[in-house]
Design a protein around this motif. Sequence first.
Motif, PDB file in Angstrom:
ATOM      1  N   ALA A  77       0.834  -1.227  -0.210  1.00 29.83           N
ATOM      2  CA  ALA A  77       0.125   0.104   0.126  1.00 29.83           C
ATOM      3  C   ALA A  77       0.932   1.269   0.021  1.00 29.83           C
ATOM      4  CB  ALA A  77      -0.838  -0.186   1.355  1.00 29.83           C
ATOM      5  N   GLN A  78       2.201   1.183   0.781  1.00 34.81           N
ATOM      6  CA  GLN A  78       2.910   2.452   0.798  1.00 34.81           C
ATOM      7  C   GLN A  78       3.376   2.703  -0.729  1.00 34.81           C
ATOM      8  OE1 GLN A  78       5.605   1.896   4.015  1.00 34.81           O
ATOM      9  NE2 GLN A  78       4.016   1.029   5.313  1.00 34.81           N
ATOM     10  N   ALA A  79       3.893   1.412  -1.182  1.00 37.99           N
ATOM     11  CA  ALA A  79       4.662   1.908  -2.458  1.00 37.99           C
ATOM     12  C   ALA A  79       3.425   2.048  -3.560  1.00 37.99           C
ATOM     13  CB  ALA A  79       5.153   0.270  -3.008  1.00 37.99           C
ATOM     14  N   HIS A  80       2.220   1.673  -3.422  1.00 38.48           N
ATOM     15  CA  HIS A  80       1.172   1.992  -4.333  1.00 38.48           C
ATOM     16  C   HIS A  80       0.899   3.493  -4.230  1.00 38.48           C
ATOM     17  CE1 HIS A  80      -2.243   0.827  -7.115  1.00 38.48           C
ATOM     18  NE2 HIS A  80      -2.993   1.781  -6.404  1.00 38.48           N
ATOM     19  N   ILE A  81       0.857   3.800  -3.149  1.00 35.63           N
ATOM     20  CA  ILE A  81       0.658   5.571  -2.689  1.00 35.63           C
ATOM     21  C   ILE A  81       1.885   6.425  -3.482  1.00 35.63           C
ATOM     22  CG2 ILE A  81       0.529   7.208  -1.168  1.00 35.63           C
ATOM     23  CD1 ILE A  81      -0.923   5.218   0.744  1.00 35.63           C
TER      24      ILE A  81
END
Length: 118
Positions: A77-81
């Motif tokens: 999720a962090q990488a996606h954001i």
Amino acid sequence: MGTAREWWAVRRQDMSMAPLNTNTSNTIAQHRAKQYSHEGVKAGVKAATIAFIASAIPVLMGARAIPWARANLNYAAQAHIISLVSGAAFFVVADKTILASARKNSFEKLAIHVEFPL
């Protein structure tokens, strides 16, 4: 035509046998379009780099310091954001740069061809 492979083979052959365009104004326009898109890509990469850094620091720090983010934002999720912010910055800046260059070129052509009365 039997298969898609045959269709593409004929299509590729038709495209390769197309006559070369010798129109100089068209080649100049193609050169300018390539130059403008290259400038847009360079500006987009710069903006994406800045957006990556500007979004990575708060997201990564928030995922470790804020209890809700620690519980709900995994590494994916962090990488996606971060990647969404970087990608959006790239496309917005590249598009605006290309359009601004094309608009400038358009106005320059207009000024050459039309004399404005004072």
